[in-house]
Design a protein around this motif. Structure first.
Motif, PDB file in Angstrom:
ATOM      1  N   LYS A  24       2.542  -0.795 -38.500  1.00  0.00           N
ATOM      2  CA  LYS A  24       1.366  -1.185 -37.898  1.00  0.00           C
ATOM      3  C   LYS A  24       0.393  -0.260 -38.382  1.00  0.00           C
ATOM      4  O   LYS A  24       0.427   0.971 -38.849  1.00  0.00           O
ATOM      5  N   THR A  37     -11.210  -7.251 -33.917  1.00  0.00           N
ATOM      6  CA  THR A  37      -9.792  -7.539 -34.364  1.00  0.00           C
ATOM      7  C   THR A  37      -8.779  -7.641 -33.328  1.00  0.00           C
ATOM      8  O   THR A  37      -8.065  -8.383 -33.139  1.00  0.00           O
ATOM      9  N   GLU A  54      -6.470 -10.816 -31.626  1.00  0.00           N
ATOM     10  CA  GLU A  54      -5.277 -10.828 -31.614  1.00  0.00           C
ATOM     11  C   GLU A  54      -4.606 -10.811 -30.188  1.00  0.00           C
ATOM     12  O   GLU A  54      -3.666 -11.465 -30.060  1.00  0.00           O
ATOM     13  N   THR A  87      -1.673  -4.055 -30.309  1.00  0.00           N
ATOM     14  CA  THR A  87      -1.146  -5.379 -30.531  1.00  0.00           C
ATOM     15  C   THR A  87      -0.153  -5.421 -31.354  1.00  0.00           C
ATOM     16  O   THR A  87       0.207  -4.488 -31.911  1.00  0.00           O
ATOM     17  N   SER A 142      -0.116  -6.148 -34.535  1.00  0.00           N
ATOM     18  CA  SER A 142      -0.398  -5.550 -35.850  1.00  0.00           C
ATOM     19  C   SER A 142      -1.287  -4.396 -35.869  1.00  0.00           C
ATOM     20  O   SER A 142      -1.422  -3.361 -36.967  1.00  0.00           O
TER      21      SER A 142
END
Length: 123
Positions: free
Chosen positions: A6, A22, A26, A55, A57
């Motif tokens: 990640k 971002t 997500e 999250t 990622s």
């Protein structure tokens, strides 16, 4: 087996607007993992030192500076995002006391483990 790393980012005070966008996008579909580190166990006398958000990622840590991090607050207040915590009552009491933020909706993995019948300290 494939292991995908990640993106890990650290911030002082608050996350930046791009990271907020971002994470928010997500988390809306996947949920937002949340953990805090404190100076002790009592929200009346102790403080929040670090907030960790994740999250699928991205993982973000925020070293707090005594003020309420505006972008973190927006993520926590978003009722369209499920927040996932372990021992949610503890973290939520600090967040409410120090930042006057009601975190919802919430899934507590500690409570879920008890409901599922997981032993308190599995061997």
């Amino acid at each position: 087996m494939t292991t995908e790393l990640k993106q890990l980012t650290h911030f002082d005070g608050d996350i930046d607007p791009q990271t907020f966008t971002t994470l928010h996008a997500e988390a809306r579909g996947a949920g937002l993992a949340l953990d805090i580190e404190t100076t002790g166990l009592d929200p009346r006398t102790d403080s929040i030192e670090v907030v960790a958000l994740a999250t699928p990622s991205h993982t973000v840590t925020v070293a707090t500076d005594g003020s309420t991090p505006r972008h973190v607050r927006q993520l926590l207040e978003d009722t369209g995002t499920v927040k996932i915590l372990h021992h949610a009552l503890f973290d939520m009491s600090f967040i409410w006391y120090h930042w006057n933020v009601t975190v919802a909706p919430v899934v507590c993995t500690k409570v879920a483990a008890r409901i599922a019948g997981v032993a308190r300290n599995p061997q």
